[in-house]
Design an enzyme around this catalytic site. Structure first.
Site, PDB file in Angstrom:
ATOM      1  N   SER A 239       0.827  -1.199   0.000  1.00  0.00           N
ATOM      2  CA  SER A 239       0.000   0.000   0.000  1.00  0.00           C
ATOM      3  C   SER A 239       0.869   1.259   0.000  1.00  0.00           C
ATOM      4  O   SER A 239       1.648   1.479  -0.930  1.00  0.00           O
ATOM      5  CB  SER A 239      -0.949  -0.058   1.197  1.00  0.00           C
ATOM      6  N   ASP A 469      -9.191  -4.083  -5.447  1.00  0.00           N
ATOM      7  CA  ASP A 469      -8.636  -3.368  -4.297  1.00  0.00           C
ATOM      8  C   ASP A 469      -9.370  -2.042  -4.117  1.00  0.00           C
ATOM      9  O   ASP A 469      -9.361  -1.195  -5.011  1.00  0.00           O
ATOM     10  CB  ASP A 469      -7.150  -3.109  -4.522  1.00  0.00           C
ATOM     11  N   HIS A 497      -7.685  -5.610  -0.154  1.00  0.00           N
ATOM     12  CA  HIS A 497      -6.519  -4.734  -0.244  1.00  0.00           C
ATOM     13  C   HIS A 497      -5.230  -5.522  -0.188  1.00  0.00           C
ATOM     14  O   HIS A 497      -4.971  -6.228   0.791  1.00  0.00           O
ATOM     15  CB  HIS A 497      -6.579  -3.729   0.905  1.00  0.00           C
TER      16      HIS A 497
END
Length: 530
Positions: A239, A469, A497
């Site tokens: 991320s 996502d 995610h």
């Protein structure tokens, strides 16, 4: 910071406050050809040390058995901790220093080197993620690498941004410090000024709020590479950790070894574009959840998908006027907490059936009970049952993001963008509005300008993107891989995610092959779910 139950407070924009949640999920199957062998660059000689930073690069980490002072005592004797010094301001290396905390899990077998990891955020604790590497990473990786997690500057056990007590965070998260309302740019800026005053007062190191940009954290990462005895950096970032990794690769392309960026954040995006992408991503994920819920037993959402989504919104609206009791007599499920629980669950489909559906059913029942949704919201915020927050992600994320993204536009443009975000996400959009206005009020700028990152000359970089996502939409991973001159994209057709550690064998095998042997997958390889 003093609070009042009668004060109206603007909720923090989600584009500034979104956090990371990781978990494991089921198996997948691969589509694509044979892998292409690729050996990451390795330095023929030790990398050059930036002028003026020799003392930092030559320091030795004093590793010691982790204690309560570094998260918690570990029964596994493979865990050790250390703290290193870096400049507060890289333009003034002889000035004040700050500390960066590390935690290391020694390889179970013969170590091939160090794998540095970042879990995202910004504000996620790499010190904490190391405690769970056996659940996240393959046995082959933990056999072969000393896994080292670190808390970036401003975060956790490193020199940290501090703003509020645990009790004050409870009030902020629940909205009990004031009635939630539709924000305006002026209100967002005013809220930021109040927040900044609290953070400025509580943060121990003066000037830290001006030096928590991702560029500074990437320079810290190169110091950590050297201190850990590595000529090139082997790195896995999730991320926001992809943004940190890409920034590092652009600054130090010759020092890149094997780098995996999972759940890509496009460095060229503006704050508006991040908000719009997340608004669309979370609203789409909610629809996918509702469809999944309605296809199984015990789903409290009736009718078609549109009807089910509307019932979720109606529940949130009803909680805004009448909080739902929980098993904790001192705490109720308020709308902000309920919305956080729903949104947080969308990060991981494994929480849908047993957790989110159960929680919605309890909250929508004849005798409404908000206990499960409250527990989900607390887990997402890293709050334990005693009311203590593990880490400072709620404080660090604003400080970092407002340094990374330049303020653009004016109040008229911010209003127009807010309307677009609300339209894209009627359920969550309100929390994604006015981020520019907030950062304007925050008033700590780094001069950063968002642009494409090429990392020219870097070794191959593997980018992993998940098609469903919600937090880092798949298109961002595609763009990141395209920008990087040596980028190679791996796609997982799945929900939630990020991918590695929860997407099953296909993604796991490909990432492992690269980390362990330097084997890159065929370009645009796709792993699909069962």
């Amino acid at each position: 910071m003093n609070t009042s139950t009668t004060r109206r407070r603007v909720r923090r924009p989600l584009a500034v406050s979104c956090a990371l949640l990781l978990a494991c999920t089921g198996l997948t199957a691969c589509q694509g050809g044979e892998p292409v062998a690729a050996t990451p660059a390795s330095a023929d000689a030790s990398p050059q040390v930036p002028v003026g930073l020799e003392t930092y690069y030559s320091q030795e980490a004093d590793w010691y058995p982790c204690s309560d002072g570094m998260d918690k005592t570990q029964e596994d004797t493979g865990y050790t901790c250390a703290t290193v010094s870096v400049p507060l301001d890289y333009d003034d290396p002889e000035g004040e220093t700050i500390d960066i905390a590390m935690k290391r899990r020694a390889a179970d077998g013969e170590s091939a080197g160090v794998l540095l990891v970042n879990p995202g955020g910004p504000g996620g604790s790499g010190v904490t993620i190391v405690e769970n590497v056996r659940e996240r990473f393959s046995r082959d990786v933990t056999d072969s690498y000393d896994v080292v997690g670190f808390d970036p500057r401003g975060v956790g056990q490193s020199t940290a941004v501090d703003c509020w007590t645990d009790a004050e965070l409870d009030e902020r998260r629940s909205g009990t410090d004031g009635q939630e309302e539709n924000a305006s740019p002026q209100q967002a800026a005013a809220a930021a000024q109040e927040d900044e005053a609290a953070c400025h007062e509580a943060t121990e190191v003066p000037g830290l709020l001006d030096h928590v940009s991702t560029e500074s954290a990437a320079r810290d990462l190169d110091v950590l590479r050297a201190v850990n005895g590595q000529d090139v950096l082997t790195y896995l970032g999730y991320s926001y950790g992809t943004y940190l990794g890409a920034t590092y690769a652009d600054l130090f392309p010759d020092n890149v070894g094997r780098m995996v960026l999972d759940g890509g954040l496009d460095p060229a995006l503006s704050l508006d574009e991040v908000a719009q992408g997340q608004a669309e991503g979370f609203e789409r994920a909610l629809r996918v959840y509702v469809e999944d819920c309605q296809s199984g037993p015990s789903c409290p959402l009736s009718g078609d998908v549109d009807s089910g989504v509307e019932q979720v919104r109606q529940l949130l609206d009803s909680i805004a006027t009448s909080a739902i009791p929980t098993s904790d007599s001192s705490r109720s499920l308020t709308r902000p907490l309920a919305r956080s629980a729903v949104l947080g669950s969308l990060y991981d489909p494994d929480t849908w059936g047993d957790v989110l559906t159960t929680g919605l059913g309890q909250a929508m029942g004849d005798n409404p009970d908000g206990s499960t949704l409250l527990a989900v919201a607390d887990a997402f915020a890293q709050r334990d049952s005693q009311g203590a927050y593990r880490g400072n992600s709620s404080e660090a994320i604003t400080a970092v993001n407002c340094q990374d993204y330049p303020v653009e536009g004016d109040e008229a443009a911010w209003e127009q963008q807010a309307q677009a975000v609300r339209q894209a996400s009627p359920t969550f959009g309100e929390e994604l509005t006015y981020a520019h206005a907030y950062c304007q009020g925050w008033d700590h700028f780094s001069g950063n300008e968002n642009s494409e990152v090429t990392a020219s000359g870097a070794a191959p970089i593997l980018v992993v993107g998940t098609t469903g996502d919600p937090a880092t939409p798949y298109e961002w991973s595609v763009s990141l891989a395209d920008q990087l001159e040596s980028g190679r994209l791996l796609t997982w057709e799945g929900e939630g995610h990020t991918a590695y550690g929860r997407a099953g064998e296909c993604v796991g095998d490909v990432v492992d092959a690269y980390l362990l042997r330097g084997d890159l997958p065929q370009d645009d390889l796709t792993c699909s779910g069962d």
